[in-house]
Design an enzyme around this catalytic site. Sequence first.
Site, short mmCIF file in Angstrom:
data_model
loop_
_atom_site.label_atom_id
_atom_site.label_comp_id
_atom_site.label_asym_id
_atom_site.label_seq_id
_atom_site.Cartn_x
_atom_site.Cartn_y
_atom_site.Cartn_z
N GLU A 95 34.28 90.60 70.78
CA GLU A 95 35.26 91.63 69.83
C GLU A 95 34.56 93.01 70.03
O GLU A 95 35.14 94.13 69.87
CB GLU A 95 34.55 91.37 68.42
CG GLU A 95 35.39 90.17 67.94
CD GLU A 95 36.68 90.06 67.80
OE1 GLU A 95 37.04 91.27 67.65
OE2 GLU A 95 37.44 88.87 67.44
N SER A 366 73.30 60.65 63.40
CA SER A 366 74.81 60.66 62.98
C SER A 366 74.86 61.61 61.64
O SER A 366 76.20 62.12 60.86
CB SER A 366 75.41 59.40 62.46
OG SER A 366 75.71 58.48 63.67
#
Length: 696
Positions: A95, A366
Amino acid sequence: MEIVTEQRKKLAKLLFKWAVRVAIVIILMIAIFTCGVLLYAKILGPPPLKVPQTTVFYSNSQDVIGQMEHQNQNRYWINLDEISKNVTEATVSIEDQHFYEHHGFDFKRIAGAALSDIQSLSKVQGASTITMQYARNLFLDYDKSWSRKLKEAFYTVRLEMNYSKDKILEGYLNTIYYGHGAYGIQAAAQYYFNKDASELSLSEATTLVAIPKGPSIYAPDTNLENNQKRQHDILSAMVKAGDITREKAEQVSQQTVNLNIQDNPASDNIAPYFQDTVTYQLKHQLNINEKQLVTGGLKVYTTLDTDLQKKAKHQVDSVIHSDSDIQTALISMKPETGAVKALIGGRNYKKVKYNHAVQAQRQPGSAFKPFLYYSALTQNYTPSTTLVSQQTSFRVNGGQDVWRLHNYNNEYANGPITMMQALALSDNIYAAKTNLAIGPKTLVDTANKAGISSPLKAIPSLALGTSNVNLLEMTRAYSTIANYGARVKPHFIKKVVNSDGDVIYEWHPKKQQVLDQATSYVLAQMMTGIFDPKLNDYNKVTGSSVKDSLTHKVAAKTGSTDANSWMIGFTPELTTGVWVGYSDGRPLNHYPETSYSKDIFAFYMESALEGQPEDSFKDAPKDVVAKYVDPDTGKLATLDCPNARLTYFVKGSAPQEYCDLHDGDHMRQPGEEPKDDRHEDKKEGKNWFDKFLDLF
């Protein structure tokens, strides 16, 4: 000439003197301003901390259904010496490498980031230090205005002037967000590994340090691959900083992180998967930042119907045995508005937080066929159109390949069947022939219009649902049919109110007519056939096992593959989709696993529709006509057709011939006046003369 040269020299000297004076004045002004800012910052002292407020989620009836984690519930402040050195070194390395060297601003890093942004003509690098991030997390919103940036700089100065570096790092590690409601390294360590922050190994520490860059992207329990890539970058940064050796970094990179996820209070609510979906939309669609969401005191009014949610959960728990590790998902929504009323994303949120309702991409089987038959109905097909159902091989890819297709259990009519039967029986041969005839691209276009946004392959097998979709978009697309061609957008949030009482977001439902109204009505009525035994043929209709559980008229379709079981259906008031399968995609076993989706759907719909009319389908549009038809032949029914069924057609497409399979006089059709009484007498087996003799 010499005079001119001399004048130029004097002018140059004069300009130089004034330039120096101006520069000195500017430097003095900057120095005075800087000293003033520093003095003012020192006088103000440590900046006060804001008290966060909890964001609350409400149901459609404004009952509290959950809340974001509050600091008193999931924030733990610990001293820096109680935090593993692995965490502090990893954090500083990735950082802010020069954290202990600068005074809040890393000007070299800022210059480098600016240069990279200029070269790429976009923002590719950030230059925020740990102190700047800490200031932003504590005091500021995440807008990108100059005003916010100046405030961030001033708060950074105040923090640096009033706190030591260790205290700033301590505060940063106690307030940064690590996902899943865990604020601070202690909360994160307990949530992900069930241990204190002081006990974190290098592997565990770098796993956690990877998260704050984007908790929704780098959390190891939901996005392990992204987390590991970020962890690798952190380890490389630690090697560069001299905190660890290259060998140690490679060793840690090869280790498998062993998460030990602990429950958190936010998961204990009536609809945790629903709340997760709402939270995602707040962040990514409404652009509400993490800080405002968690500590901003928002009131989020949702579409959830707590009664329907409880009914959905009850049916899932009742149908599926508690010992089974099979998963399920359910979405129930209002087709007219798109409001999601209930959502089940899995069996147990505390064990599995993956939301199968909105994240899982599975083959619908389906259940995809209604979009095919809508397409066919627009291409001169009708519910009475017949095709031969028998074992068939198709030539595809320009005749180069053979596609051998079969029905479930290899059962066939071995003769012609109508479209209404093909849909009710889920005949694959009929579907494949139809898709090849109308063209797979037509099916893709219809599905997209209805609301399917996942990529679809325009191939023959698409008619059998071979492209992956998710349950939310399938339920939306079915709602388009239920809405007779009008598409709506599913929504979960009705309104968001901030802590000041201002409405910052409000939903306004919109419809868009994307499919033909008459054709959609015909399809919807045809989809009720999966519960109608009149359409039985070589097999029973696919909804036969649950038809007796439904007293309401419902249109629906089932779908199944080796690993997925679906049932989706609707009335004009409610659309519900159900999926059942294993998270890892393993094949389903036979009964009862293959019946779970049907049972959950039927029991839930019957419960959800309690108190509503048994038939709530609207009257047919003016472009639709109704005829009594023999399902076997597709022709107009006679009085002797045993299974005459009222069937809907787009005007002009209804059959004109009467059934020649069964002997008998013509049956009176809707709106048709009888010519004499002999039709009714024939139905009873007696003519008018026989009935006259009965009088004597």
